[in-house]
Design a protein around this motif. Structure first.
Motif, short mmCIF file in Angstrom:
data_model
loop_
_atom_site.label_atom_id
_atom_site.label_comp_id
_atom_site.label_asym_id
_atom_site.label_seq_id
_atom_site.Cartn_x
_atom_site.Cartn_y
_atom_site.Cartn_z
N LEU A 1 -30.71 57.05 1.52
CA LEU A 1 -31.96 57.79 1.76
C LEU A 1 -32.65 57.32 3.03
O LEU A 1 -33.37 58.10 3.68
CB LEU A 1 -32.93 57.62 0.58
N SER A 2 -32.47 56.05 3.38
CA SER A 2 -33.20 55.52 4.54
C SER A 2 -32.71 56.16 5.84
O SER A 2 -33.39 56.04 6.86
CB SER A 2 -33.05 54.00 4.60
N PHE A 3 -31.56 56.82 5.81
CA PHE A 3 -31.08 57.53 7.01
C PHE A 3 -31.37 59.02 6.93
O PHE A 3 -30.85 59.80 7.73
CB PHE A 3 -29.57 57.29 7.20
N ARG A 4 -32.18 59.42 5.95
CA ARG A 4 -32.48 60.84 5.80
C ARG A 4 -33.96 61.10 6.07
O ARG A 4 -34.76 60.18 6.19
CB ARG A 4 -32.10 61.30 4.39
N ASN A 5 -34.32 62.39 6.11
CA ASN A 5 -35.70 62.74 6.44
C ASN A 5 -36.61 62.62 5.22
O ASN A 5 -36.18 62.15 4.15
CB ASN A 5 -35.74 64.16 7.05
N ASP A 6 -37.86 63.08 5.33
CA ASP A 6 -38.85 62.78 4.30
C ASP A 6 -38.49 63.35 2.93
O ASP A 6 -38.73 62.73 1.92
CB ASP A 6 -40.25 63.25 4.73
N ASP A 7 -37.91 64.58 2.88
CA ASP A 7 -37.52 65.09 1.57
C ASP A 7 -36.00 65.02 1.34
O ASP A 7 -35.46 65.74 0.50
CB ASP A 7 -38.05 66.52 1.34
N SER A 8 -35.36 64.15 2.11
CA SER A 8 -33.94 63.82 1.90
C SER A 8 -33.01 65.02 2.06
O SER A 8 -31.95 65.06 1.46
CB SER A 8 -33.72 63.19 0.52
N THR A 9 -33.39 66.03 2.86
CA THR A 9 -32.53 67.20 2.97
C THR A 9 -31.52 67.07 4.10
O THR A 9 -30.53 67.80 4.11
CB THR A 9 -33.37 68.47 3.20
N ARG A 10 -31.76 66.22 5.09
CA ARG A 10 -30.75 66.07 6.14
C ARG A 10 -30.80 64.66 6.74
O ARG A 10 -31.82 63.97 6.63
CB ARG A 10 -30.94 67.13 7.23
N TYR A 11 -29.68 64.30 7.39
CA TYR A 11 -29.62 62.98 8.02
C TYR A 11 -30.40 62.98 9.33
O TYR A 11 -30.40 63.96 10.06
CB TYR A 11 -28.16 62.61 8.30
N VAL A 12 -31.07 61.88 9.60
CA VAL A 12 -31.82 61.77 10.86
C VAL A 12 -31.39 60.53 11.64
O VAL A 12 -32.12 60.06 12.51
CB VAL A 12 -33.34 61.69 10.59
N GLY A 13 -30.21 60.01 11.32
CA GLY A 13 -29.75 58.83 12.04
C GLY A 13 -30.67 57.65 11.78
O GLY A 13 -31.15 57.45 10.67
N ASN A 14 -30.94 56.87 12.82
CA ASN A 14 -31.76 55.68 12.63
C ASN A 14 -33.23 55.92 12.98
O ASN A 14 -33.96 54.99 13.30
CB ASN A 14 -31.20 54.51 13.44
N ARG A 15 -33.68 57.18 12.91
CA ARG A 15 -35.04 57.48 13.32
C ARG A 15 -36.09 56.73 12.49
O ARG A 15 -37.09 56.26 13.01
CB ARG A 15 -35.29 58.99 13.22
N ASN A 16 -35.83 56.61 11.18
CA ASN A 16 -36.78 55.89 10.32
C ASN A 16 -36.89 54.43 10.73
O ASN A 16 -37.97 53.83 10.66
CB ASN A 16 -36.36 55.98 8.86
N TYR A 17 -35.76 53.85 11.11
CA TYR A 17 -35.79 52.44 11.50
C TYR A 17 -36.52 52.25 12.81
O TYR A 17 -37.27 51.27 13.00
CB TYR A 17 -34.36 51.88 11.57
N ILE A 18 -36.33 53.20 13.75
CA ILE A 18 -37.07 53.13 15.01
C ILE A 18 -38.56 53.22 14.72
O ILE A 18 -39.37 52.44 15.23
CB ILE A 18 -36.60 54.25 15.96
N TRP A 19 -38.92 54.15 13.82
CA TRP A 19 -40.32 54.29 13.43
C TRP A 19 -40.85 52.97 12.85
O TRP A 19 -41.94 52.53 13.18
CB TRP A 19 -40.45 55.43 12.41
N ALA A 20 -40.03 52.35 11.97
CA ALA A 20 -40.49 51.16 11.26
C ALA A 20 -40.75 49.99 12.19
O ALA A 20 -41.53 49.10 11.86
CB ALA A 20 -39.48 50.76 10.19
N PHE A 21 -40.06 49.98 13.35
CA PHE A 21 -40.25 48.81 14.21
C PHE A 21 -41.09 49.10 15.44
O PHE A 21 -41.45 48.18 16.16
CB PHE A 21 -38.90 48.23 14.63
N THR A 22 -41.40 50.37 15.71
CA THR A 22 -42.11 50.64 16.95
C THR A 22 -43.46 51.33 16.79
O THR A 22 -44.29 51.22 17.67
CB THR A 22 -41.23 51.51 17.89
N SER A 23 -43.70 52.03 15.67
CA SER A 23 -44.96 52.77 15.60
C SER A 23 -46.12 51.81 15.38
O SER A 23 -45.98 50.75 14.76
CB SER A 23 -44.91 53.80 14.47
N ASP A 24 -47.28 52.18 15.91
CA ASP A 24 -48.42 51.26 15.91
C ASP A 24 -48.90 50.84 14.53
O ASP A 24 -49.11 49.65 14.29
CB ASP A 24 -49.58 51.87 16.71
#
Lengths: 312, 335
Positions: free
Chosen positions: B79-102
């Motif tokens: 699930l961590s590689f999927r979008n908010d409602d788990s309908t498609r893969y988004v690669g490592n976007r969530n991880y980038i968000w987790a380490f870079t967003s303010d």
């Protein structure tokens, strides 16, 4: 370290002092005792203040600090009546249904994992077979999984996937019982295995020679002999479930039907933020059970908590 | 009024009786089924007896572990590689968000502060208490008082401390102990503790320290008692005393226990979200990883980000737990 190295002066200076006391002695003084007493008082005052507030009349709680009870001793139990039974405290019937839920969740969520873990531990220790060591190691290694890592898919399983195939468990205790059982198993199997594996071999073999099968041996020999380990785990698991918020919040949905006390209290923190006489009474209701366990079974309690301190 | 209360109370009691009855039926049924299966499987003979025995003893636990831990844990990673409602893969976007967003950067900073400060203070206080309490009369009484918070839930502890931190207008009588004490000491206008950043983070850590110090004290006290007499005796004869004895003999001797206590409190600190959730809900600059993970999934309904934070939490506790388990096994082996 022969006696010769001790000078006569040193021997006279500390006549009957056992060596183990040396370190402690270095730290013993009236100041040390004073520090401990201050610390113990500091550690107790917050809980004491909570209790005092819970038995003071509402009007006084709103306008004066709890310490004024010593100069103005008015005591009432009406806060407890309100939080337990009255509808004015948030839900249709106060905290009573949640208190019942906490018990109804905790008892099965302690007995079921205890039984299943004792069975598994026995099989891994005494019914040895090819791969039993590997299985034990895998269960043992599962201790590293924090329950957060399994939480979201498990919640989806109960709330969505099972409902889709016609099994609707929402509004029952089944999800929260199951979740607690699953999360307790690695540490439970590990702890009970440590104990059961060390039961005397000749006792087990004698039972087998007498013609008892594994089921009979387990029931009539292993369980009675494992009482200390079972008791420690029972206390640990009982308190863990009773005090838990995360699993309760995720798997009960927060309704009076199934949600435990901790979940309800966390909700009330927001809506009743200023009615401290009620909030303190409610909080005290939730902590009185663990405190009773603590003071009545202190030795097992400490042992159980220490044993379970690495739980995931 | 009293009439309605009585009616309500009646329905409360019958509701309670029903719930207890159902619970007891479930427990009795569970134990009954176990016994029945034991009885039936015990009658099996021949070649199937042994595999059947293994399956009955081990099967339930293995099935529950597989569906309750292993598969969901893998599911979270997926699930961590999927979008908010788990309908498609988004690669490592969530991880980038987790380490870079303010906003998340502050969460990670707070979490780091928590896992350094709370365990270190807890261990130091626990060690100090273990050393000091040891020589006192009625030491078990003082130990009990310091250990008592361990029995209380983190939610209960949070309520206890919210009341301590309660702040009123400085011109009115205070009900919170902290405000009362600092005003008595001469601080005329104390802040509203819970809203005051970044102080509030440390006030929340106090709760964790309050709960865990007793644990540290009990474990360290046992370790100190287990140091062999000969060693302290020898050091004493060599002239070591007071702080020297402590820092050159006692602490090195209980080093492993100290580290286990430190890492155990660290693991708890990383995983516990109850305190922050109950005290501030993660507002006023107090958010930490465990609570942000819960908020992302169950408040924002973003299963992808929630799962990502769960995986990060797992990776963060993994080395600590492994270290702890190895140490505990070593201790058991030598005993």
């Amino acid at each position: 370290m022969t006696a010769g190295t001790v000078t006569a002066e040193q021997a006279r200076a500390r006549p009957a002092l056992p060596a183990a006391k040396a370190v402690r002695r270095s730290f013993s003084s009236p100041i040390a005792s004073l520090i401990v007493i201050v610390m113990a008082v500091l550690w107790t005052i917050p809980t004491f203040g909570l209790f005092v507030t819970s038995v003071r009349p509402a009007r006084e709680v709103a306008t004066t600090g709890w310490w004024t009870i010593f100069t103005n001793p008015h005591v009432t139990l009406s806060n407890y009546e309100t939080v337990l039974f009255q509808s004015s405290f948030g839900s249709s019937a106060g905290l009573m249904p949640y208190l019942v839920n906490s018990l109804a969740i905790t008892i099965p969520a302690t007995i079921i994992p205890l039984t299943l873990a004792a069975m598994a531990a026995y099989a891994l220790a005494w019914v040895r077979f090819k791969g039993s060591d590997t299985i034990f190691f895998i269960i043992f290694a599962l201790q590293v999984v924090p329950l957060q890592l399994a939480l979201i898919p498990l919640q989806q399983l109960f709330n969505e996937q099972l409902a889709r195939v016609g099994i609707d468990l929402q509004g029952t205790y089944v999800p929260v019982w199951t979740a607690h059982t699953m999360f307790a198993l690695p540490i439970a199997v590990f702890l009970l295995h440590n104990f059961i594996a060390q039961l005397p071999r000749d006792v087990m073999e004698a039972a087998m020679v007498d013609g008892a099968n594994h089921f009979k041996t387990f029931r009539s020999i292993v369980l009675p002999l494992s009482t200390p380990a079972l008791a420690s785990f029972t206390i640990f698991q009982f308190l863990w479930v009773w005090n838990d918020l995360l699993v309760g919040l995720t798997f009960t949905g927060g309704t009076p039907d199934v949600a435990p006390l901790t979940v309800r209290l966390a909700q009330l923190g927001g809506s009743f933020g200023r009615s401290w006489e009620l909030l303190t009474a409610g909080a005290f209701v939730s902590i009185v059970v663990p405190l009773a366990v603590f003071f009545s079974l202190q030795r097992y309690f400490v042992r159980g908590l220490l044993a379970g301190s690495v739980k995931g | 009024m009293s009439g309605t209360t009585a009616v309500l109370a009646d329905s409360v009691w019958s509701d309670a009786a029903l719930k207890f009855q159902n619970t007891l039926v479930v427990v009795a049924a569970f134990l009954g089924i176990v016994l029945l299966v034991f009885f039936a499987a015990g009658r099996a003979t021949g070649r199937i007896a042994r595999p059947l025995t293994i399956a009955v003893f081990l099967g339930p636990a293995l099935v529950l572990l597989l569906f309750g831990l292993v598969i969901p844990a893998l599911g979270t990673i997926n699930l961590s590689f999927r979008n908010d409602d788990s309908t498609r893969y988004v690669g490592n976007r969530n991880y980038i968000w987790a380490f870079t967003s303010d906003p998340i950067r502050q969460v990670l900073t707070n979490t780091l502060l928590w896992i350094i400060i709370a365990p270190v203070v807890t261990t130091v206080l626990g060690l100090a208490m273990a050393l000091l309490v040891d020589r006192m009369k009625r030491q078990s009484f003082y130990k009990s008082l310091i250990f008592m918070p361990m029995a209380v839930s983190f939610v209960g502890a949070s309520f206890i401390w919210r009341f301590v931190y309660e702040a009123r207008d400085p011109n009115q009588p205070q009900v919170g102990l902290l405000s009362q004490v600092v005003i008595a000491l001469g601080w005329k206008h104390p802040p509203n503790w819970i809203l005051e950043q970044p102080l509030n983070n440390f006030l929340l850590m106090v709760i964790m320290i309050w709960v865990q110090t007793g644990f540290a004290m009990v474990v360290l006290s046992a370790a100190i008692k287990a140091v062999p007499d000969e060693i302290t005796e020898a050091a004493r004869i060599d002239g070591a005393q007071g702080p020297r004895l402590l820092f050159y003999v006692t602490i090195p001797m209980i080093r492993n226990t100290l580290i286990v206590v430190l890492t155990t409190v660290m693991i708890t600190t990383l995983k516990v979200f109850d305190i922050v959730r109950t005290m501030t809900g993660g507002n006023f600059g107090t958010q930490i990883l465990a609570n942000e993970m819960y908020s992302q999934k169950f408040v924002q309904f973003d299963a992808g980000r929630g799962s990502t934070l769960a995986v990060i939490l797992f990776v963060a506790v993994l080395p600590l737990v492994i270290y702890n388990i190895i140490q505990l096994r070593k201790e058991r082996a030598t005993r």
